[in-house]
Design a protein around this motif. Structure first.
Motif: not given
Length: 430
Positions: A56-57, A59, A62, A77-78, A81, A105
């Motif tokens: 997953e990315v 967080m 950021n 990718i939800e 995100t 997205t």
């Protein structure tokens, strides 16, 4: 004495340990939460998360303006995100396992300028996927996926796009209006798909300079050659037999023009192309990078290179070289009718007036012959005296860098010289 020395050593070790502890405490504030999963360079806000087996990315990164997630195990990718990635400009998601890019997205990353999504398992790229990126996005790379369709309106939010790469996908057609409003687009790469026809998709793309259409199933390229700024056109390995809207002024703008691997029908519709090739060769004009397409039809010309043929495909075309001052370095093509017009005048029998008129002509020819012989003798003398000098005819082009394409996909690069020119002419005529 030995006891004092031991005490001094113990004090020194204690001081070193205290100093080392202080160093650790001063370094710790420089580390960020992004460093727990990636390598983060705070001065440039670059986060390198490549080859980390991430699913997953992160967080924690950021605050990055550059985020590379190349070669990980991300499958989805939800939407949302990237909420909080307010300064993100470059996003690299290549070589993951992403199968779909859903609507919204990239919402939360309004400053995105570059998105790399190549080499994933993409089959669906939602029409609203780019919603939220505003209009700063300039580059999107979707190559090496399995995308079968790009919906109309997909690029409606990113009108400043300059480069779209859809190379090596499964596109069999393009929807009307799919590239509407992309008036800053300069490069479009559609090679290695399953496209069969192109209608008027590109006529409004006034800034488009490069189109890659190689390795498709195209039988027509529509109005591609009508684009006012087109300079690079790759149409290799398709099913093209002719080229629509083929004009001399369009060909003169091209810097790269690749046509190999097509079943070209060498008839009147390709005569303009053959004449253009001939003019480039005759003038020694190597500004255009060309390959060597061959005829497929008619059978008498099969496998013959179009850019090496000096006999016309069509009797209704003729090539003339303009020599006036306004076009002293450029040839021009003219369509003419070679059928001789009937002579309606009555034949005249030779008489005394005819013989009288013939006498001065004979005298002029005799004088010209004498002058020619004299000139040859003078030239021979001059050559004997200066046999080591370069011919003046070639001096003005010795320093021009060129690329000469030879058979077998071989090329020669470098300055033109007298020897190179004569060798090339001998190869053409042999």
């Amino acid at each position: 004495m030995g006891r004092n020395l031991m005490i001094i050593c113990l004090v020194a070790v204690s001081l070193l340990n205290q100093h080392s502890g202080k160093c650790v405490t001063t370094r710790s504030p420089d580390r960020t939460s992004c460093d727990t999963k990636c390598t983060y360079l705070q001065s440039t806000r670059e986060a390198n998360c490549e080859n980390r087996q991430l699913s997953e990315v992160p967080m924690e990164c950021n605050a990055a303006s550059y985020l590379s997630l190349h070669h990980n195990q991300i499958e989805r990718i939800e939407p949302g995100t990237f909420e909080g990635f307010s300064d993100l400009q470059v996003l690299i998601l290549s070589n993951n396992r992403i199968g779909q890019v859903e609507a919204n997205t990239f919402t939360g990353a309004p400053k995105l300028q570059v998105i790399y999504l190549q080499s994933n398992n993409l089959e669906i790229f939602d029409r609203l996927a780019l919603n939220g990126t505003n209009s700063d996005l300039g580059v999107i790379n979707l190559s090496h996926n399995n995308i079968k369709d790009i919906e109309t309106g997909t690029f409606q939010f990113v009108i400043k796009l300059r480069l779209i790469v859809l190379y090596n996908n499964s596109l069999s057609s393009l929807r009307p209006g799919v590239f509407d409003n992309l008036r800053q687009l300069t490069s479009l790469q559609l090679g290695r798909n399953k496209l069969k026809t192109l209608t008027e998709f590109f006529t409004h793309l006034s800034q488009l300079q490069m189109i890659i259409l190689s390795d498709n199933q195209l039988i027509s390229v529509g109005g591609v050659l009508l684009l006012p700024r087109i300079t690079t056109l790759d149409m290799r390995n398709n099913n093209l037999t002719k080229i629509d809207n083929l004009k001399e002024e369009t060909l003169d703008r091209l810097q790269v023009f690749l046509l190999e691997g097509n079943p070209w029908k060498c008839d009147c519709q390709l005569e303009t192309l053959r004449l253009w090739y001939s003019r480039l060769d005759w003038q020694g004009d190597h500004r255009a990078y060309i390959d060597s397409p061959t005829c497929y039809e008619p059978p008498s010309l099969a496998k013959q290179p179009i850019n090496g043929m000096y006999e016309g495909f069509c009797p209704n075309f003729n090539f003339s070289f303009t020599t006036d001052s306004s076009k002293s370095t450029k040839g021009s093509f003219h369509e003419t009718n070679n059928t001789p017009s009937p002579d309606t005048s009555k034949p005249k029998s030779p008489g005394k007036s005819y013989l009288k008129a013939l006498v001065p002509v004979i005298l002029i020819l005799l004088a010209l012959t004498i002058v020619s012989i004299s000139s040859v003798l003078k030239l021979k003398c001059k050559c004997d005296c200066n046999h080591n000098t370069t011919d003046n005819r070639f001096r003005h082009i010795e320093s021009i860098p060129v690329r000469i394409l030879l058979s077998g996909n071989r090329s020669v690069e470098g300055p033109v010289s007298e020897i190179n020119i004569r060798q090339r002419v001998s190869e053409r005529t042999s």
